[in-house]
Design a protein around this motif. Structure first.
Motif, PDB file in Angstrom:
ATOM      1  N   ALA A 136       0.796  17.261  -0.327  1.00 32.98           N
ATOM      2  CA  ALA A 136       1.951  16.426  -0.033  1.00 32.98           C
ATOM      3  C   ALA A 136       2.338  15.663  -1.286  1.00 32.98           C
ATOM      4  O   ALA A 136       1.477  15.310  -2.101  1.00 32.98           O
ATOM      5  CB  ALA A 136       1.621  15.450   1.098  1.00 32.98           C
ATOM      6  N   SER A 137       3.627  15.415  -1.420  1.00 31.53           N
ATOM      7  CA  SER A 137       4.086  14.650  -2.586  1.00 31.53           C
ATOM      8  C   SER A 137       3.805  13.175  -2.355  1.00 31.53           C
ATOM      9  O   SER A 137       3.520  12.737  -1.236  1.00 31.53           O
ATOM     10  CB  SER A 137       5.583  14.861  -2.777  1.00 31.53           C
ATOM     11  OG  SER A 137       6.293  14.278  -1.688  1.00 31.53           O
ATOM     12  N   GLU A 138       3.897  12.417  -3.420  1.00 31.07           N
ATOM     13  CA  GLU A 138       3.791  10.957  -3.295  1.00 31.07           C
ATOM     14  C   GLU A 138       4.942  10.480  -2.405  1.00 31.07           C
ATOM     15  O   GLU A 138       6.045  11.023  -2.462  1.00 31.07           O
ATOM     16  CB  GLU A 138       3.917  10.340  -4.678  1.00 31.07           C
ATOM     17  CG  GLU A 138       3.740   8.845  -4.694  1.00 31.07           C
ATOM     18  CD  GLU A 138       3.648   8.299  -6.095  1.00 31.07           C
ATOM     19  OE1 GLU A 138       3.068   8.979  -6.975  1.00 31.07           O
ATOM     20  OE2 GLU A 138       4.149   7.191  -6.303  1.00 31.07           O
ATOM     21  N   ILE A 139       4.686   9.488  -1.584  1.00 29.22           N
ATOM     22  CA  ILE A 139       5.739   8.946  -0.707  1.00 29.22           C
ATOM     23  C   ILE A 139       6.725   8.188  -1.582  1.00 29.22           C
ATOM     24  O   ILE A 139       6.362   7.289  -2.336  1.00 29.22           O
ATOM     25  CB  ILE A 139       5.155   8.002   0.352  1.00 29.22           C
ATOM     26  CG1 ILE A 139       4.155   8.756   1.227  1.00 29.22           C
ATOM     27  CG2 ILE A 139       6.277   7.432   1.223  1.00 29.22           C
ATOM     28  CD1 ILE A 139       3.411   7.851   2.183  1.00 29.22           C
ATOM     29  N   ARG A 194       4.768  14.223  10.179  1.00 34.35           N
ATOM     30  CA  ARG A 194       3.930  15.101   9.351  1.00 34.35           C
ATOM     31  C   ARG A 194       2.875  15.803  10.184  1.00 34.35           C
ATOM     32  O   ARG A 194       2.629  16.996  10.054  1.00 34.35           O
ATOM     33  CB  ARG A 194       3.224  14.277   8.274  1.00 34.35           C
ATOM     34  CG  ARG A 194       3.782  14.451   6.904  1.00 34.35           C
ATOM     35  CD  ARG A 194       2.809  14.032   5.856  1.00 34.35           C
ATOM     36  NE  ARG A 194       1.744  14.998   5.694  1.00 34.35           N
ATOM     37  CZ  ARG A 194       0.737  14.836   4.860  1.00 34.35           C
ATOM     38  NH1 ARG A 194       0.654  13.719   4.154  1.00 34.35           N
ATOM     39  NH2 ARG A 194      -0.193  15.744   4.757  1.00 34.35           N
ATOM     40  N   ILE A 199       0.862  -1.187   0.000  1.00 34.89           N
ATOM     41  CA  ILE A 199       0.000   0.000   0.000  1.00 34.89           C
ATOM     42  C   ILE A 199       0.890   1.226   0.000  1.00 34.89           C
ATOM     43  O   ILE A 199       1.772   1.376   0.863  1.00 34.89           O
ATOM     44  CB  ILE A 199      -0.906  -0.015   1.243  1.00 34.89           C
ATOM     45  CG1 ILE A 199      -1.853  -1.214   1.124  1.00 34.89           C
ATOM     46  CG2 ILE A 199      -1.701   1.285   1.353  1.00 34.89           C
ATOM     47  CD1 ILE A 199      -2.702  -1.445   2.332  1.00 34.89           C
ATOM     48  N   ARG A 237      -2.332   3.930  -3.628  1.00 32.11           N
ATOM     49  CA  ARG A 237      -1.934   2.962  -4.669  1.00 32.11           C
ATOM     50  C   ARG A 237      -1.721   1.587  -4.065  1.00 32.11           C
ATOM     51  O   ARG A 237      -1.056   1.452  -3.037  1.00 32.11           O
ATOM     52  CB  ARG A 237      -0.646   3.410  -5.357  1.00 32.11           C
ATOM     53  CG  ARG A 237      -0.183   2.424  -6.448  1.00 32.11           C
ATOM     54  CD  ARG A 237       0.992   2.912  -7.273  1.00 32.11           C
ATOM     55  NE  ARG A 237       0.680   4.191  -7.854  1.00 32.11           N
ATOM     56  CZ  ARG A 237       1.406   5.281  -7.641  1.00 32.11           C
ATOM     57  NH1 ARG A 237       2.477   5.241  -6.910  1.00 32.11           N
ATOM     58  NH2 ARG A 237       1.046   6.422  -8.196  1.00 32.11           N
ATOM     59  N   GLN A 284       8.823  12.212   1.990  1.00 28.66           N
ATOM     60  CA  GLN A 284       7.633  12.930   1.543  1.00 28.66           C
ATOM     61  C   GLN A 284       7.847  14.417   1.778  1.00 28.66           C
ATOM     62  O   GLN A 284       8.447  14.813   2.774  1.00 28.66           O
ATOM     63  CB  GLN A 284       6.376  12.465   2.278  1.00 28.66           C
ATOM     64  CG  GLN A 284       5.083  13.032   1.689  1.00 28.66           C
ATOM     65  CD  GLN A 284       3.840  12.433   2.302  1.00 28.66           C
ATOM     66  OE1 GLN A 284       3.730  12.319   3.523  1.00 28.66           O
ATOM     67  NE2 GLN A 284       2.878  12.064   1.466  1.00 28.66           N
ATOM     68  N   TYR A 291       4.162   9.692   9.212  1.00 31.08           N
ATOM     69  CA  TYR A 291       2.929  10.444   9.411  1.00 31.08           C
ATOM     70  C   TYR A 291       2.868  11.113  10.780  1.00 31.08           C
ATOM     71  O   TYR A 291       2.218  12.155  10.932  1.00 31.08           O
ATOM     72  CB  TYR A 291       1.699   9.557   9.162  1.00 31.08           C
ATOM     73  CG  TYR A 291       1.347   9.505   7.694  1.00 31.08           C
ATOM     74  CD1 TYR A 291       1.709   8.418   6.913  1.00 31.08           C
ATOM     75  CD2 TYR A 291       0.688  10.564   7.091  1.00 31.08           C
ATOM     76  CE1 TYR A 291       1.420   8.388   5.553  1.00 31.08           C
ATOM     77  CE2 TYR A 291       0.383  10.541   5.729  1.00 31.08           C
ATOM     78  CZ  TYR A 291       0.758   9.452   4.966  1.00 31.08           C
ATOM     79  OH  TYR A 291       0.472   9.431   3.638  1.00 31.08           O
ATOM     80  N   GLY A 299       1.473   5.250  -2.473  1.00 27.85           N
ATOM     81  CA  GLY A 299       0.851   6.468  -3.014  1.00 27.85           C
ATOM     82  C   GLY A 299       1.121   7.617  -2.055  1.00 27.85           C
ATOM     83  O   GLY A 299       2.274   7.972  -1.836  1.00 27.85           O
ATOM     84  N   GLY A 300       0.053   8.158  -1.467  1.00 27.75           N
ATOM     85  CA  GLY A 300       0.226   9.174  -0.431  1.00 27.75           C
ATOM     86  C   GLY A 300       0.217  10.605  -0.926  1.00 27.75           C
ATOM     87  O   GLY A 300       0.292  11.536  -0.121  1.00 27.75           O
ATOM     88  N   GLU A 301       0.133  10.786  -2.263  1.00 29.89           N
ATOM     89  CA  GLU A 301       0.105  12.174  -2.739  1.00 29.89           C
ATOM     90  C   GLU A 301      -1.207  12.832  -2.313  1.00 29.89           C
ATOM     91  O   GLU A 301      -2.249  12.195  -2.373  1.00 29.89           O
ATOM     92  CB  GLU A 301       0.218  12.196  -4.263  1.00 29.89           C
ATOM     93  CG  GLU A 301       0.268  13.591  -4.850  1.00 29.89           C
ATOM     94  CD  GLU A 301       0.409  13.583  -6.352  1.00 29.89           C
ATOM     95  OE1 GLU A 301       0.439  12.487  -6.962  1.00 29.89           O
ATOM     96  OE2 GLU A 301       0.466  14.682  -6.930  1.00 29.89           O
TER      97      GLU A 301
END
Lengths: 135, 140
Positions: free
Chosen positions: B111-114, B87, A43, A64, B127, B84, A45-47
Motif C-alpha cells: 500500500a502507498s503512504e496515506i 481497504r 499519526i 510516522r 491510499q 481501512y 505514514g501507512g505505507e
C-alpha cells in the motif's frame, strides 16, 4: 474485525494519548486539526510492503509520528525532546508485532509563512507484523 | 490480451458486486470517470506489468499489476477508519472472489503512504493498494 494495520495505528494513538505527559492532542491523518492546543502529535505514514509467507503475509508498515509545538518557546527544546522520547518509548511498547525499528527522523524545524509560530518534527518507524490473507 | 481483460473484469466485478457490503456510496469507477461528490469511492486503475515467457507447451505467463485507489473524504468522522474498512473489504473481495481460469496465482504487493489532500474544500485521504496477478494462457 478491523484491519490489522489500523489496530496498530490505534494502539499507538491510545498509548500516546493516555500515557504521555505533555501531549495535548493526538490526531490521525484526515482528522480536523486545530493548532490551538499544543503540543500535539499526528499519526500517519501507512505505507506497506507485503511479502507472501506460507499462507499469510509479512507486512512492513511505515508508521510516522509528526509533532507540532508552539514555535516561540525555543527555550523549551529540552522539553520537546523529552516529549518525543516519551512518545518513542510508547511506540516501542506496541504489542502484537514482530519488530519495531526507527527508520527516519527529521530535525525540529520552524513552519514559515503562517501567523502563529509552529515548530514541527517527525519520526518514522518500521513495524513488521504477520497477517492472514483476505482476513 | 485475454488474461489482462480477465483480471480487469474480475477486479471490477468483485468490487462492484459488493457495493452494499463495502459501505454507503462506494462504487468502482474507471479512473477517468471519477466523481468527487460520491465519497468514499474506490478507483480501479489497471497498471500492467508484463513478464511473459513461452514454454514448449505454448503457454504464456504474465504478471499483471493492478492498483486500486481508495479516496475518503474527511466529511466522515474518523476518516482513517473508513479508509481501512474499505481497504479490508477490497482485500477480502479480491482474495475470496471466484477467479477465472486464466488467473493461477495472485498476492497483495503493498500500500502507498496515506496522502492527505488539503487542496479541496474537504480534505481527502488517499491510499493506493497494489495486487499482482499471475496469469496463464495458451500462446496462439
Amino acid at each position: 474485525m478491523i484491519h490489522p494495520t489500523l489496530v496498530i495505528l490505534k494502539q499507538a494513538a491510545d498509548l500516546i494519548r493516555n500515557n504521555t505527559d505533555g501531549i495535548k492532542q493526538t490526531f490521525f491523518l484526515g482528522d480536523n486539526k486545530q493548532y490551538s492546543d499544543l503540543p500535539q502529535v499526528t499519526i500517519g505514514g501507512g505505507e506497506e510492503e507485503i511479502e507472501p509467507y506460507h499462507n499469510k503475509y509479512i507486512v512492513n508498515l511505515s508508521l510516522r509520528l509528526t509533532w507540532h509545538f508552539v514555535g516561540n518557546e525555543t527555550d523549551n527544546l529540552e522539553k520537546f525532546n523529552q516529549i518525543m522520547a516519551d512518545c518513542d518509548s510508547k511506540i516501542k511498547s506496541i504489542v502484537g508485532v514482530h519488530s519495531i525499528n526507527e527508520s527516519e527522523a527529521t530535525p525540529i524545524t520552524r513552519i514559515e509563512g503562517i501567523e502563529i509560530a509552529l515548530l514541527t518534527c517527525s519520526k518514522t518507524y518500521s513495524v513488521k507484523y504477520i497477517r492472514s490473507r483476505g482476513f | 490480451m485475454t488474461a489482462k481483460n480477465d483480471v480487469l473484469k474480475f477486479v471490477v466485478e468483485s468490487l462492484h458486486m459488493a457495493i452494499e457490503h463495502v459501505g454507503p456510496n462506494v462504487f468502482s469507477y474507471d479512473f477517468d470517470t471519477f466523481t468527487p461528490g460520491l465519497l468514499p469511492y474506490v478507483i480501479v486503475k489497471i497498471e500492467e506489468a508484463e513478464a511473459s515467457e513461452s514454454s514448449t507447451f505454448r503457454k504464456v505467463y504474465r504478471n499483471i499489476g493492478v492498483s486500486v485507489g481508495i479516496h475518503v473524504s474527511s466529511l466522515y468522522d474518523d476518516a482513517i477508519e473508513v479508509l481501512y474498512a474499505v481497504r479490508k473489504s477490497v482485500s477480502t473481495l479480491i482474495e475470496n472472489g471466484a477467479k477465472p481460469a486464466t488467473i493461477i496465482d495472485f498476492n497483495e504487493l503493498g500500500a502507498s503512504e496515506i496522502e492527505e489532500d488539503l487542496t479541496t474544500e474537504r480534505s481527502l485521504l488517499i491510499q493506493t493498494i497494489g495486487f499482482n496477478f499471475l496469469t496463464r494462457e495458451t500462446d496462439h
